[in-house]
Design a protein around this motif. Structure first.
Motif, PDB file in Angstrom:
ATOM      1  N   LEU A 130       0.815  -1.220   0.000  1.00 51.31           N
ATOM      2  CA  LEU A 130       0.000   0.000   0.000  1.00 51.31           C
ATOM      3  C   LEU A 130       0.849   1.270   0.000  1.00 51.31           C
ATOM      4  O   LEU A 130       0.346   2.351  -0.266  1.00 51.31           O
ATOM      5  CB  LEU A 130      -0.916  -0.001   1.228  1.00 51.31           C
ATOM      6  CG  LEU A 130      -1.922  -1.152   1.305  1.00 51.31           C
ATOM      7  CD1 LEU A 130      -2.607  -1.163   2.655  1.00 51.31           C
ATOM      8  CD2 LEU A 130      -2.917  -1.074   0.166  1.00 51.31           C
ATOM      9  N   PHE A 131       2.132   1.135   0.309  1.00 50.67           N
ATOM     10  CA  PHE A 131       3.029   2.278   0.397  1.00 50.67           C
ATOM     11  C   PHE A 131       3.944   2.316  -0.815  1.00 50.67           C
ATOM     12  O   PHE A 131       4.415   1.282  -1.282  1.00 50.67           O
ATOM     13  CB  PHE A 131       3.879   2.177   1.674  1.00 50.67           C
ATOM     14  CG  PHE A 131       3.066   2.197   2.928  1.00 50.67           C
ATOM     15  CD1 PHE A 131       2.721   3.398   3.528  1.00 50.67           C
ATOM     16  CD2 PHE A 131       2.635   1.015   3.512  1.00 50.67           C
ATOM     17  CE1 PHE A 131       1.962   3.417   4.688  1.00 50.67           C
ATOM     18  CE2 PHE A 131       1.876   1.013   4.673  1.00 50.67           C
ATOM     19  CZ  PHE A 131       1.542   2.226   5.261  1.00 50.67           C
ATOM     20  N   ARG A 132       4.228   3.508  -1.315  1.00 47.73           N
ATOM     21  CA  ARG A 132       5.140   3.636  -2.450  1.00 47.73           C
ATOM     22  C   ARG A 132       6.536   3.228  -2.032  1.00 47.73           C
ATOM     23  O   ARG A 132       6.960   3.606  -0.955  1.00 47.73           O
ATOM     24  CB  ARG A 132       5.142   5.074  -2.956  1.00 47.73           C
ATOM     25  CG  ARG A 132       3.850   5.433  -3.629  1.00 47.73           C
ATOM     26  CD  ARG A 132       3.909   6.830  -4.221  1.00 47.73           C
ATOM     27  NE  ARG A 132       2.608   7.133  -4.764  1.00 47.73           N
ATOM     28  CZ  ARG A 132       1.943   8.245  -4.526  1.00 47.73           C
ATOM     29  NH1 ARG A 132       2.474   9.178  -3.786  1.00 47.73           N
ATOM     30  NH2 ARG A 132       0.763   8.433  -5.042  1.00 47.73           N
ATOM     31  N   PRO A 133       7.257   2.461  -2.788  1.00 47.68           N
ATOM     32  CA  PRO A 133       6.996   2.015  -4.146  1.00 47.68           C
ATOM     33  C   PRO A 133       6.183   0.718  -4.231  1.00 47.68           C
ATOM     34  O   PRO A 133       6.027   0.166  -5.320  1.00 47.68           O
ATOM     35  CB  PRO A 133       8.392   1.806  -4.718  1.00 47.68           C
ATOM     36  CG  PRO A 133       9.193   1.333  -3.556  1.00 47.68           C
ATOM     37  CD  PRO A 133       8.632   2.093  -2.377  1.00 47.68           C
ATOM     38  N   GLY A 134       5.704   0.215  -3.111  1.00 47.53           N
ATOM     39  CA  GLY A 134       4.878  -0.989  -3.138  1.00 47.53           C
ATOM     40  C   GLY A 134       5.631  -2.267  -2.821  1.00 47.53           C
ATOM     41  O   GLY A 134       5.047  -3.341  -2.782  1.00 47.53           O
ATOM     42  N   SER A 135       6.913  -2.152  -2.597  1.00 42.29           N
ATOM     43  CA  SER A 135       7.720  -3.333  -2.249  1.00 42.29           C
ATOM     44  C   SER A 135       8.904  -2.891  -1.393  1.00 42.29           C
ATOM     45  O   SER A 135       9.187  -1.706  -1.259  1.00 42.29           O
ATOM     46  CB  SER A 135       8.197  -4.046  -3.518  1.00 42.29           C
ATOM     47  OG  SER A 135       8.854  -3.155  -4.377  1.00 42.29           O
ATOM     48  N   TYR A 136       9.556  -3.862  -0.803  1.00 37.38           N
ATOM     49  CA  TYR A 136      10.720  -3.620   0.044  1.00 37.38           C
ATOM     50  C   TYR A 136      11.693  -4.771  -0.137  1.00 37.38           C
ATOM     51  O   TYR A 136      11.358  -5.816  -0.693  1.00 37.38           O
ATOM     52  CB  TYR A 136      10.315  -3.472   1.519  1.00 37.38           C
ATOM     53  CG  TYR A 136       9.669  -4.700   2.104  1.00 37.38           C
ATOM     54  CD1 TYR A 136      10.433  -5.634   2.808  1.00 37.38           C
ATOM     55  CD2 TYR A 136       8.313  -4.953   1.948  1.00 37.38           C
ATOM     56  CE1 TYR A 136       9.836  -6.776   3.336  1.00 37.38           C
ATOM     57  CE2 TYR A 136       7.718  -6.080   2.470  1.00 37.38           C
ATOM     58  CZ  TYR A 136       8.488  -6.982   3.165  1.00 37.38           C
ATOM     59  OH  TYR A 136       7.910  -8.117   3.680  1.00 37.38           O
ATOM     60  N   GLY A 137      12.894  -4.575   0.330  1.00 37.04           N
ATOM     61  CA  GLY A 137      13.897  -5.631   0.273  1.00 37.04           C
ATOM     62  C   GLY A 137      13.936  -6.405   1.568  1.00 37.04           C
ATOM     63  O   GLY A 137      13.922  -5.820   2.653  1.00 37.04           O
ATOM     64  N   TRP A 138      13.951  -7.721   1.440  1.00 40.95           N
ATOM     65  CA  TRP A 138      14.052  -8.597   2.608  1.00 40.95           C
ATOM     66  C   TRP A 138      15.439  -9.228   2.543  1.00 40.95           C
ATOM     67  O   TRP A 138      15.750  -9.958   1.603  1.00 40.95           O
ATOM     68  CB  TRP A 138      12.954  -9.660   2.561  1.00 40.95           C
ATOM     69  CG  TRP A 138      12.905 -10.526   3.777  1.00 40.95           C
ATOM     70  CD1 TRP A 138      13.306 -11.829   3.872  1.00 40.95           C
ATOM     71  CD2 TRP A 138      12.445 -10.159   5.074  1.00 40.95           C
ATOM     72  NE1 TRP A 138      13.111 -12.287   5.146  1.00 40.95           N
ATOM     73  CE2 TRP A 138      12.588 -11.280   5.905  1.00 40.95           C
ATOM     74  CE3 TRP A 138      11.933  -8.982   5.606  1.00 40.95           C
ATOM     75  CZ2 TRP A 138      12.228 -11.262   7.253  1.00 40.95           C
ATOM     76  CZ3 TRP A 138      11.572  -8.972   6.944  1.00 40.95           C
ATOM     77  CH2 TRP A 138      11.722 -10.100   7.745  1.00 40.95           C
TER      78      TRP A 138
END
Length: 173
Positions: free
Chosen positions: A89-97
């Motif tokens: 829901l937050f820009r950019p819509g993804s994160y690094g794991w």
């Protein structure tokens, strides 16, 4: 870290080398005391398939360190791009794991994990990722990540049955 490049070289692993990442993950789990009983029975096969799928889709990368005088890898660090709830829901819509951060005991304390983290961070940035997350497995790992700029967050956990949670298993270290 001075002179690290004189003693080690870092490279990105290929898809054919993904079993290397899984081997390092198994070493890490063994050292953490994660027993096979807490994992699903076909976890290794599922993880191999997932790593292959995510690598092929451009969402998974691992970097590995070798001593300059050896073909035997001594440290690894990977990153997986995730877009799960609620983060999509937050820009950019993804994160690094950040995954599979492990250095064999004889090569610890030389700055390898920090250098490998930098490579994974750079890869994530090149993919437009703005944030990295991870699970710190033990006090030494927490110190490494805090020195690398990571901060503890608000996540909390509760065992609904009174048994061990994933976090408590990891925190036992």
């Amino acid at each position: 870290m001075s002179g690290l490049a004189d003693h080690y070289y870092i490279r990105e692993i290929t898809e054919e080398e993904l079993p290397l990442a899984l081997d390092f993950r198994q070493r890490m789990f063994s050292e953490m005391g994660v027993s096979d009983e807490v994992l699903i029975s076909d976890s290794k096969q599922i993880l191999q398939e997932m790593y292959s799928r995510e690598f092929g889709a451009g969402r998974l990368r691992h970097y590995v360190a070798y001593p300059t005088d050896s073909l035997v890898p001594v440290a690894i660090c990977g990153a997986l791009i995730k877009d799960d709830f609620p983060y999509f829901l937050f820009r950019p819509g993804s994160y690094g794991w950040i995954v599979d951060v492990y250095t064999v005991p004889e090569h610890r304390g030389k700055g390898l994990a920090k250098v490998l983290l930098t490579h994974t961070h750079d890869w994530l940035i090149s993919k437009g990722i703005l944030e990295a997350k991870l699970i710190a497995s033990g006090k030494e790992a927490r110190r490494l990540y805090e020195r690398s700029g990571y901060a503890a967050t608000w996540e909390m956990t509760l065992s609904l049955t009174g048994g061990a949670t994933f976090n408590s298993i990891i925190d036992e270290r």
